[in-house]
Scaffold this active site. Structure first.
Site, PDB file in Angstrom:
ATOM      1  N   HIS A 142       0.858  -1.258   0.020  1.00 14.17           N
ATOM      2  CA  HIS A 142       0.008  -0.073  -0.086  1.00 14.17           C
ATOM      3  C   HIS A 142       0.877   1.156   0.033  1.00 14.17           C
ATOM      4  O   HIS A 142       2.118   1.117   0.352  1.00 14.17           O
ATOM      5  CB  HIS A 142      -1.045   0.030   1.298  1.00 14.17           C
ATOM      6  CG  HIS A 142      -1.636  -1.227   1.457  1.00 14.17           C
ATOM      7  ND1 HIS A 142      -1.968  -1.714   2.672  1.00 14.17           N
ATOM      8  CD2 HIS A 142      -2.383  -1.757   0.713  1.00 14.17           C
ATOM      9  CE1 HIS A 142      -2.636  -2.871   2.545  1.00 14.17           C
ATOM     10  NE2 HIS A 142      -2.881  -2.890   1.204  1.00 14.17           N
ATOM     11  N   LYS A 186       6.418   6.747   6.709  1.00 16.10           N
ATOM     12  CA  LYS A 186       6.031   5.894   7.797  1.00 16.10           C
ATOM     13  C   LYS A 186       7.402   5.495   8.517  1.00 16.10           C
ATOM     14  O   LYS A 186       8.332   5.051   8.076  1.00 16.10           O
ATOM     15  CB  LYS A 186       5.367   4.786   7.494  1.00 16.10           C
ATOM     16  CG  LYS A 186       3.916   4.932   6.825  1.00 16.10           C
ATOM     17  CD  LYS A 186       3.480   3.681   6.267  1.00 16.10           C
ATOM     18  CE  LYS A 186       2.042   3.825   5.463  1.00 16.10           C
ATOM     19  NZ  LYS A 186       1.625   3.004   4.663  1.00 16.10           N
ATOM     20  N   TYR A 199       2.865   1.873  13.629  1.00 18.64           N
ATOM     21  CA  TYR A 199       3.448   3.026  12.765  1.00 18.64           C
ATOM     22  C   TYR A 199       3.252   4.303  12.786  1.00 18.64           C
ATOM     23  O   TYR A 199       1.870   4.609  13.141  1.00 18.64           O
ATOM     24  CB  TYR A 199       3.536   2.571  11.403  1.00 18.64           C
ATOM     25  CG  TYR A 199       2.247   2.172  10.639  1.00 18.64           C
ATOM     26  CD1 TYR A 199       1.702   2.971   9.833  1.00 18.64           C
ATOM     27  CD2 TYR A 199       1.471   1.022  11.007  1.00 18.64           C
ATOM     28  CE1 TYR A 199       0.585   2.792   9.071  1.00 18.64           C
ATOM     29  CE2 TYR A 199       0.362   0.622  10.373  1.00 18.64           C
ATOM     30  CZ  TYR A 199      -0.119   1.605   9.612  1.00 18.64           C
ATOM     31  OH  TYR A 199      -1.348   1.171   8.949  1.00 18.64           O
ATOM     32  N   ASP A 235      -7.139  -6.560  -0.672  1.00 15.93           N
ATOM     33  CA  ASP A 235      -5.777  -6.639  -1.341  1.00 15.93           C
ATOM     34  C   ASP A 235      -5.599  -7.632  -2.406  1.00 15.93           C
ATOM     35  O   ASP A 235      -4.527  -7.871  -3.111  1.00 15.93           O
ATOM     36  CB  ASP A 235      -4.592  -7.211  -0.169  1.00 15.93           C
ATOM     37  CG  ASP A 235      -4.238  -5.972   0.791  1.00 15.93           C
ATOM     38  OD1 ASP A 235      -4.546  -4.985   0.532  1.00 15.93           O
ATOM     39  OD2 ASP A 235      -3.528  -6.289   1.833  1.00 15.93           O
TER      40      ASP A 235
END
Length: 179
Positions: free
Chosen positions: A62, A72, A132, A170
């Site tokens: 992603h 991130k 994250y 996904d």
């Protein structure tokens, strides 16, 4: 904190300085001044996310595009994952290349994934808690993604065939060549 280059420009592994004694351990997981000084990256994070997953789960690949692109800083609070970052910056010398690094509660490593990278992970332990920080807010309409098993990327997720657990979302992601 120690910085380790990954071979992908701006994507780095961060190893914190851990203080251990018979009572346990302590480490500073994030310090804005130290992060910016050691990495040369902005550490202005605005959103924290956490997920819990079981063995075989593969999340990704992603990214967010345009004005909602995100950098991130990722780490594992419990368990172990194989974390993957793919450079999708068209002008980058490492475009289309990826790195994989094992992150675990035990090794306490963190991976900084810059803007312009796809990101994903597979769970290698029985369960894993993944944490994250993001430097931009999530925006659903800016999501982009690539199939975890794209042949052009040839990523080894370290999960045996038939043991993968993939979300419906996904499973319908595009190929890398369609980016």
């Amino acid at each position: 904190m120690e910085i380790e280059q990954t071979g992908l420009k701006d994507c780095i592994i961060i190893k914190p300085r851990v203080f251990e004694d018979p009572r346990g351990y302590f480490f500073e997981s994030f310090n804005l001044n130290t992060f910016e000084e050691k990495t040369g990256q902005s550490g202005r994070f605005v959103q924290d996310n956490q997920s819990f997953s079981s063995y075989g789960v593969i999340r990704g690949l992603h990214a967010q595009s345009g004005e909602f692109a995100q950098a991130k800083l990722v780490r594992v609070l419990k368990g172990e994952v194989l974390d993957v970052a793919v450079d999708i910056r068209p002008d980058s010398p490492t475009y289309g290349k990826h790195i994989s690094v094992k992150l675990s509660a035990e090794n306490k490593l963190q991976l900084y994934v810059p803007r312009g990278f796809l990101h994903g992970f597979s769970v290698l332990s029985e369960t894993a808690e993944f944490f994250y920080k993001c430097d931009n807010f999530y925006n659903k309409s800016s999501e982009v993604g690539v199939m975890y098993n794209d042949q052009n990327l040839n990523i080894d997720w370290l999960i045996p065939a038939g043991k993968e657990a993939i979300s419906d979302k996904d499973l319908i992601l595009n190929s890398f060549s369609s980016l």
